[in-house]
Design an enzyme around this catalytic site. Structure first.
Site, PDB file in Angstrom:
ATOM      1  N   ARG A  35       0.827  -1.212   0.000  1.00 29.63           N
ATOM      2  CA  ARG A  35       0.000   0.000   0.000  1.00 29.63           C
ATOM      3  C   ARG A  35       0.863   1.264   0.000  1.00 29.63           C
ATOM      4  O   ARG A  35       0.475   2.273  -0.581  1.00 29.63           O
ATOM      5  CB  ARG A  35      -0.926  -0.001   1.210  1.00 29.63           C
ATOM      6  N   LYS A 202     -18.041 -16.891   4.268  1.00 26.27           N
ATOM      7  CA  LYS A 202     -19.503 -16.992   4.235  1.00 26.27           C
ATOM      8  C   LYS A 202     -20.117 -16.543   2.916  1.00 26.27           C
ATOM      9  O   LYS A 202     -19.615 -15.632   2.269  1.00 26.27           O
ATOM     10  CB  LYS A 202     -20.088 -16.118   5.340  1.00 26.27           C
ATOM     11  N   GLY A 355      -7.211  -7.718   0.600  1.00 26.19           N
ATOM     12  CA  GLY A 355      -7.414  -8.405   1.875  1.00 26.19           C
ATOM     13  C   GLY A 355      -6.800  -9.793   1.888  1.00 26.19           C
ATOM     14  O   GLY A 355      -5.659  -9.984   1.481  1.00 26.19           O
ATOM     15  N   GLY A 378     -12.432  -4.752   1.089  1.00 30.09           N
ATOM     16  CA  GLY A 378     -13.849  -4.369   1.116  1.00 30.09           C
ATOM     17  C   GLY A 378     -14.227  -3.510  -0.080  1.00 30.09           C
ATOM     18  O   GLY A 378     -15.276  -3.694  -0.691  1.00 30.09           O
TER      19      GLY A 378
HETATM   20  P1  AMP Z   1     -13.737 -13.686   3.857  1.00 34.68           P
HETATM   21  O1  AMP Z   1     -13.370 -12.622   4.834  1.00 34.68           O
HETATM   22  O2  AMP Z   1     -15.191 -13.967   3.774  1.00 34.68           O
HETATM   23  O3  AMP Z   1     -13.076 -13.521   2.520  1.00 34.68           O
HETATM   24  O4  AMP Z   1     -13.143 -15.038   4.473  1.00 34.68           O
HETATM   25  C1  AMP Z   1     -11.793 -15.256   4.687  1.00 34.68           C
HETATM   26  C2  AMP Z   1     -11.684 -16.247   5.788  1.00 34.68           C
HETATM   27  O5  AMP Z   1     -12.383 -17.427   5.434  1.00 34.68           O
HETATM   28  C3  AMP Z   1     -10.274 -16.678   6.091  1.00 34.68           C
HETATM   29  O6  AMP Z   1      -9.912 -16.189   7.345  1.00 34.68           O
HETATM   30  C4  AMP Z   1     -10.336 -18.201   6.097  1.00 34.68           C
HETATM   31  O7  AMP Z   1      -9.694 -18.775   7.200  1.00 34.68           O
HETATM   32  C5  AMP Z   1     -11.828 -18.477   6.170  1.00 34.68           C
HETATM   33  N1  AMP Z   1     -12.203 -19.761   5.584  1.00 34.68           N
HETATM   34  C6  AMP Z   1     -11.939 -20.204   4.354  1.00 34.68           C
HETATM   35  N2  AMP Z   1     -12.403 -21.452   4.188  1.00 34.68           N
HETATM   36  C7  AMP Z   1     -12.971 -21.819   5.335  1.00 34.68           C
HETATM   37  C8  AMP Z   1     -13.626 -23.013   5.784  1.00 34.68           C
HETATM   38  N3  AMP Z   1     -13.763 -24.069   4.987  1.00 34.68           N
HETATM   39  N4  AMP Z   1     -14.102 -23.034   7.043  1.00 34.68           N
HETATM   40  C9  AMP Z   1     -13.947 -21.955   7.851  1.00 34.68           C
HETATM   41  N5  AMP Z   1     -13.358 -20.809   7.489  1.00 34.68           N
HETATM   42  C10 AMP Z   1     -12.866 -20.734   6.238  1.00 34.68           C
END
Ligand code: AMP
Length: 397
Positions: A35, A202, A355, A378
């Site tokens: 950055r 999620k 991120g 984000g």
């Molecule tokens: P996001 O912020 O939604 O992009 O999610 C990123 C996070 O998702 C990371 O910290 C990963 O550890 C988590 N993640 C990825 N795959 C899984 C999984 N199968 N179960 C739980 N957490 C996960």
């Protein structure tokens, strides 16, 4: 959107909103200075145009009004000095809009750089406060926003402050304009086949992005925790894997929509499962159809990686947002690292959301092989969702 090149900035005092919110380790050392490096082009352009340069950024999340050393931009200024390599002074103000900042601005000479302290030391920043914004605006003749990573937030230094400058005196910096152009142009006018790789924890966090992408891409690859909501929606046993039961219908709707539009939709065919959410427990690969009732999937398996590699093979444009598993833990990082290598190995235009995804590409050593790695997580997700970002809207108005 005007860029800095469209303005007459010669000899002027220029305020550049940067995004110096760099990650640091437990000892306070910067672990990734992309950055800061990303901001250099705009800063150098101002130096070359004999400007007096004021840089401002937030850094982490200090409590407003409390000047704690760990949130100081001191380490950023040190790195900036190393990277910018100019003969003129680069100094840090002791405050944001206080006595010290004002005195140092009054003494600023052409080509010198003054960095204000962490904007979030002031409560007005996150409140988008007019009075605070006016104090910032009064410091300079020209306003430049080069902080893509915060453009999705209506904060004083990216939103309220902008209206104190007319269109001849405000513009995007080089980094911001590159970020916006890459996302906007690529998503609206991609070379095909256009593949979206979406992962992360999620579905709910990326629902809007998925809905928007389904309208535009030729193929979608889903990995990470969100894959289990889709697998369950298809009737699979997913054990204790991450799931959002309230989104099962939504997941089905997305898959039906993809089928109707002829968008190919790929889910993991195998997963790395473990009995509990732990870094060091036992684990094994299993087909997605065979996840035991009391085990959870924390990464995609090797067969999925091979399948996804095939899917990416003919891609001309790839947009990637979200890791394929719990990449922070070595044991469950293989699927994400492999995805990074596979994307980097294609001949496609490759765009990596910021991120966590940028972090994976960095860990995999693939950053230089990607066409573009965004500095904003984000903010890049919001662009993929088709949203107008407040910071960009403020500049355009
Ligand atoms: P996001 O912020 O939604 O992009 O999610 C990123 C996070 O998702 C990371 O910290 C990963 O550890 C988590 N993640 C990825 N795959 C899984 C999984 N199968 N179960 C739980 N957490 C996960």
């Amino acid at each position: 959107m005007k860029t800095i090149k469209d303005l007459d900035i010669t000899g002027k005092t220029v305020f550049i909103r940067c995004d110096f919110n760099v990650p640091k380790d437990e000892d306070g050392n910067i672990t990734d200075d992309r950055r800061i490096r990303g901001a250099l082009q705009t800063i150098r352009y101002c130096v070359d145009n004999d400007c007096k340069i004021i840089l401002a950024s937030h850094f982490d999340r200090p409590t407003a009004g409390v000047y704690e050393d760990k949130y100081s931009l001191k380490i950023v200024v040190a790195r900036l000095k190393t990277l910018l390599k100019i003969a003129e002074k680069i100094t840090l103000a002791d405050d944001v809009v206080g006595v010290d900042a004002k005195a140092k601005i009054a003494a600023l000479k052409a080509r010198e750089v003054l960095v204000l302290e962490n904007l979030r030391y002031e409560a007005g920043e996150t409140k988008n406060d007019e009075a605070f914004a006016k104090e910032l605006a009064d410091m300079a003749d020209i306003y430049i926003n080069d902080a893509f990573g915060v453009c999705h937030r209506a904060h004083a230094s990216v939103d309220a402050m902008v209206k104190f400058f007319d269109t001849e005196h405000r513009a995007a910096g080089f980094l911001l304009s590159k970020e916006v152009n890459f996302f906007a142009k690529t998503i609206e006018n991609p070379m095909r086949p256009f593949v979206a790789v979406v992962g992360g924890s999620k579905v709910s966090g990326k629902l809007e992005a998925l809905r928007n992408l389904i309208e535009k891409v030729d193929k979608v690859i889903i990995g990470g925790g969100m894959a289990f909501t889709f697998l369950k929606a298809q009737g699979y046993e997913i054990g204790t894997s991450l799931v959002e039961n309230d989104l099962l219908d939504e997941a089905r709707t997305i898959m039906i929509k993809a089928r109707k539009k002829g968008v190919k939709f790929y889910l993991p065919v195998d997963v790395v499962v473990t009995p509990e959410f732990s870094e060091h427990g036992i684990s094994k690969y299993l087909p997605s159809q065979e996840i035991p009732k009391d085990w959870m999937g924390l990464d995609i398996g090797p067969a999925s990686s091979r399948l996804f590699r095939e899917v990416l093979n003919d891609a001309q444009t790839i947009i990637w947002n979200g890791p394929m598993g719990v990449y922070e833990w070595d044991k469950f990082s293989k699927g994400s690292l492999k995805m990074s290598h596979d994307i980097a190995d294609t001949h496609a235009t490759t765009i990596v959301g910021g991120g966590d995804t940028a972090d994976v590409a960095q860990k995999a050593g693939d950053v230089d092989e990607m066409t573009f790695v965004s500095t904003g997580g984000g903010a890049s997700l919001n662009l993929i969702e088709g949203k107008v970002l407040p910071g960009i809207e403020a500049l355009e108005q």
